[in-house]
Design a protein around this motif. Structure first.
Motif, PDB file in Angstrom:
ATOM      1  N   TRP A 153      42.277  23.847  -5.028  1.00  0.00           N
ATOM      2  CA  TRP A 153      43.437  24.329  -4.273  1.00  0.00           C
ATOM      3  C   TRP A 153      43.340  25.845  -4.103  1.00  0.00           C
ATOM      4  O   TRP A 153      43.222  26.572  -5.093  1.00  0.00           O
ATOM      5  CB  TRP A 153      44.727  23.963  -4.985  1.00  0.00           C
ATOM      6  CG  TRP A 153      45.964  24.420  -4.273  1.00  0.00           C
ATOM      7  CD1 TRP A 153      46.781  25.449  -4.615  1.00  0.00           C
ATOM      8  CD2 TRP A 153      46.519  23.857  -3.076  1.00  0.00           C
ATOM      9  NE1 TRP A 153      47.819  25.562  -3.724  1.00  0.00           N
ATOM     10  CE2 TRP A 153      47.689  24.592  -2.763  1.00  0.00           C
ATOM     11  CE3 TRP A 153      46.147  22.805  -2.235  1.00  0.00           C
ATOM     12  CZ2 TRP A 153      48.487  24.311  -1.645  1.00  0.00           C
ATOM     13  CZ3 TRP A 153      46.953  22.518  -1.126  1.00  0.00           C
ATOM     14  CH2 TRP A 153      48.084  23.265  -0.853  1.00  0.00           C
ATOM     15  N   TYR A 156      45.186  26.868   1.324  1.00  0.00           N
ATOM     16  CA  TYR A 156      44.611  26.780   2.680  1.00  0.00           C
ATOM     17  C   TYR A 156      43.744  27.991   3.014  1.00  0.00           C
ATOM     18  O   TYR A 156      43.745  28.495   4.131  1.00  0.00           O
ATOM     19  CB  TYR A 156      45.720  26.621   3.722  1.00  0.00           C
ATOM     20  CG  TYR A 156      46.679  25.497   3.413  1.00  0.00           C
ATOM     21  CD1 TYR A 156      46.300  24.170   3.571  1.00  0.00           C
ATOM     22  CD2 TYR A 156      47.958  25.762   2.931  1.00  0.00           C
ATOM     23  CE1 TYR A 156      47.172  23.130   3.277  1.00  0.00           C
ATOM     24  CE2 TYR A 156      48.840  24.733   2.634  1.00  0.00           C
ATOM     25  CZ  TYR A 156      48.448  23.422   2.805  1.00  0.00           C
ATOM     26  OH  TYR A 156      49.317  22.402   2.507  1.00  0.00           O
ATOM     27  N   ASN A 202      53.871  27.838  -0.007  1.00  0.00           N
ATOM     28  CA  ASN A 202      53.065  28.772   0.785  1.00  0.00           C
ATOM     29  C   ASN A 202      52.833  30.058   0.001  1.00  0.00           C
ATOM     30  O   ASN A 202      53.765  30.577  -0.632  1.00  0.00           O
ATOM     31  CB  ASN A 202      53.766  29.099   2.104  1.00  0.00           C
ATOM     32  CG  ASN A 202      54.040  27.860   2.931  1.00  0.00           C
ATOM     33  OD1 ASN A 202      53.126  27.102   3.236  1.00  0.00           O
ATOM     34  ND2 ASN A 202      55.293  27.631   3.282  1.00  0.00           N
TER      35      ASN A 202
END
Length: 495
Positions: A153, A156, A202
Motif C-alpha cells: 500500500w 496510489y 487519502n
C-alpha cells in the motif's frame, strides 16, 4: 539451517506452528456480549522456514494475519501468511533466503533488491481497509473477509517514504490517521517522514525531517495540538550492518529526545527536548494537552528491554534486573528551553491499550500487561523478550488506582483490544488471548499449552473473564491486534 534452533526465540509460545487454517464454531464457555460482533485481527510472527542463522530472533519471523470472527455469539478462527515479496521468494525456493534481522547484507544474493519486510507487527484498520505493518517497509493490504493478501500500500503512488510505522494513531473525532516512517529514505538514514491520511484514506500531507541520530522509533503519539516523536538511543550503523552485524545496538550513554511539532505543521516547527540518558521505550500509552503543558505517558525502562539489542551495544544485564515504570513526562511548551518533568504512574509493563475515543486527549483509564510481583509459578517462555507477561493491569492515571487480573498460574497474556459497549455508562469489553500450560507451571514441555480468547469487563478486570473461547490449539505469540466492529466490516472497501 535444516531445523529450527532450540533457543528462546523458537520454544514456548515462540514455537513455530506454520499452519494456515480455518476453524468454525469454536467452543464458547459463558456468554458473549452482543456488542462483541465483528473481528479481532492479530499479527502473529511465525517462520515459514528454518532460519539461516542459529541466533535468529522471533521478530524476524514471517507475518501471519490471524482473526477471531464473532457473529451472533458464534466464533470462527482463521490464520494465513501475509504474502509479502519476501514470503513468496522463500516459498518458491522452499528455504530461507533472508538473513539476519533487518540486515540485507546477510541475505542470499538471489534476493538482492527484494522487499525484506515481513509485515508481522500490527494489523491497522483505517478508512475501510485492513493493513499488516512492520516499520521496516510499507504496509500490505489484506482482504478483511478472506485474509488474502492484496499487495503493498502506497496511497496510489503518493507515499514517498520507504517505510510505514507499526503504530499509527487515529483521531476518533476527525477520522484522520497520523503515521510516520523512519529510515524513510533508506537504510540507516536520519530521514523521518510524517504523514496524515484523511478519514477517506487519502494521503493529505507528508513532512520530512531528520532525527538527532538513527534510532528505532517504534511508536509515537498525537495530541489535539501536536505530533510527538519520542526517540531513544538504540542505534543503527551502516558499517556494522555491512560487517554482518546487528541492525540495532543500545547506547547507554546517549540521551533520549522528544521531538514535538504542531500536528498540522512543518519540519521548521519541530522542537527537540533532551531527555535522560540510556532509557528506552517501545510503546507510549497516550499524550494530551493541558494549556501550555504536554503530558506524555510511556512504558519506560532504564535500558533496552530486548536482550539482543542490549548485548549488541555491550550491555549485559539479566532481564529481571531491568528497572522501569509506567511514567509520565510533562513538558511546558511555553518555555524557551523546555525540560522534561518525570513522575511514575504505575508498575513496569508494556503493550498498553487505550479506548479509541481517548486517543490524543485526557483520559481516565488504560490497560497494559505486566508481571505479577508475587506469581504463583514461573512465567511462560516465549514472546519477543523470551518471557511472557502474566498479569493485566487497569490504571486510572488521574488518581493512581490500579486493579489487576491474573490468569491461571504459569499462563501468558497477549495484548488486549477494547470493544465499546452500547450503553454509554458501561466501560466496554476487553478481548485477549491467554495461553495456559497443559501441565504444572514450569514443568514438562514449554511448548505444550492451550490458547483461549478471554472476554472481560473492561472496568472490572479483577473479576476475571465473563466468557472464554476455546481454540483447542496452541497459538504462537501475537505482537499487536485490533478490533473492527461489524458495521466497519460491512462498510469495508474490499468485499
Amino acid at each position: 539451517m535444516g531445523a529450527f534452533p532450540q533457543t528462546i526465540h523458537f520454544i514456548g509460545t515462540n514455537t513455530p506452528r506454520r499452519v494456515e487454517m480455518a476453524v468454525r464454531n469454536l467452543e464458547v464457555e459463558g456468554e458473549i456480549p452482543a456488542e462483541v460482533d465483528g473481528a479481532f485481527f492479530r499479527a502473529v510472527p511465525d517462520n515459514a522456514h528454518a532460519p539461516m542463522f542459529e541466533d535468529d530472533i522471533a521478530l524476524n519471523a514471517d507475518g501471519m494475519i490471524s482473526c477471531f470472527r464473532f457473529t451472533g455469539g458464534a466464533v470462527d478462527f482463521e490464520i494465513k501468511y501475509v504474502e509479502t515479496e519476501r514470503y513468496k521468494a522463500e516459498k518458491e525456493a522452499r528455504r530461507a533466503l533472508f538473513g539476519r534481522y533487518r540486515n540485507p547484507f546477510t541475505d542470499d544474493p538471489s534476493v538482492e533488491g527484494v522487499d525484506r519486510t515481513v509485515a508481522n507487527t500490527t494489523p491497522v484498520w483505517h478508512a475501510g481497509r485492513l493493513f499488516m505493518t512492520k516499520e521496516d517497509g510499507r504496509g500490505y493490504e489484506i482482504n478483511p473477509h478472506t485474509l488474502e493478501t492484496i499487495g503493498k500500500w502506497d496511497y496510489y503512488g503518493a507515499l514517498k517514504s520507504e517505510t510505514f510505522t507499526a503504530h499509527p494513531r487515529i483521531d476518533a473525532s476527525t477520522g484522520e490517521m497520523f503515521f510516520f516512517g523512519y529510515e524513510a529514505g533508506g537504510l540507516c538514514s536520519l530521514d523521518v517522514a510524517y504523514g496524515i491520511a484523511d478519514k477517506d484514506g487519502n494521503l493529505k500531507s507528508e513532512v520530512w525531517f531528520d532525527q538527532p541520530y538513527c534510532s528505532s522509533i517504534h511508536d509515537f503519539v498525537i495530541t489535539e495540538k501536536y505530533a510527538i516523536f519520542p526517540i531513544f538511543p538504540t542505534l543503527a550503523d551502516l558499517d556494522r550492518l555491512k560487517d554482518g552485524g546487528a541492525h540495532w545496538a543500545h547506547d547507554q550513554d546517549k540521551p533520549s529526545y522528544v521531538g514535538i511539532m504542531p500536528r498540522y505543521g512543518d519540519a521548521s516547527q519541530i522542537r527537540w527536548i533532551e531527555g535522560p540518558k540510556g532509557v528506552s521505550c517501545f510503546h507510549e500509552v497516550n499524550a494530551y494537552d493541558d494549556g501550555d503543558f504536554v503530558h506524555l505517558d510511556l512504558c519506560l525502562t532504564d535500558t533496552n528491554a530486548f536482550s539482543f539489542m542490549r548485548e549488541a551495544g555491550g550491555i549485559h544485564r539479566d532481564q529481571q534486573d531491568i528497572k522501569g515504570a509506567l511514567t509520565r513526562w510533562t513538558i511546558d511548551m511555553s518555555k524557551d528551553d523546555p525540560q522534561i518533568e518525570s513522575r511514575e504512574l504505575g508498575p513496569p509493563g508494556d503493550l498498553p491499550r487505550l479506548a479509541d475515543a481517548d486517543q490524543g486527549r485526557n483520559y481516565n483509564r488504560a490497560w497494559y500487561l505486566s508481571m505479577n510481583p508475587q506469581p504463583k509459578g514461573p512465567p511462560m517462555l516465549g514472546g519477543p523478550v523470551g518471557i511472557n507477561f502474566n498479569a493485566l493491569l487497569r490504571i486510572e492515571p488521574g488518581n493512581g488506582r490500579i486493579t489487576m487480573m491474573e490468569p491461571t498460574p504459569g499462563s501468558a497474556l497477549s495484548e488486549p483490544v477494547h470493544v465499546v459497549a452500547n450503553d454509554p455508562d458501561h466501560g466496554g469489553w476487553l478481548l485477549l488471548v491467554v495461553d495456559t500450560p497443559n501441565g504444572p507451571p514450569g514443568q514438562g514441555n514449554p511448548s505444550d499449552y492451550s490458547s483461549e480468547l478471554w472476554i472481560l469487563e473492561a472496568d472490572f478486570i479483577e473479576k476475571g473473564p465473563i466468557a472464554k473461547v476455546k481454540t483447542g490449539l496452541a497459538l504462537r505469540s501475537q505482537v499487536h491486534g485490533t478490533w473492527v466492529s461489524r458495521a466497519k466490516l460491512d462498510a469495508s472497501k474490499v468485499k
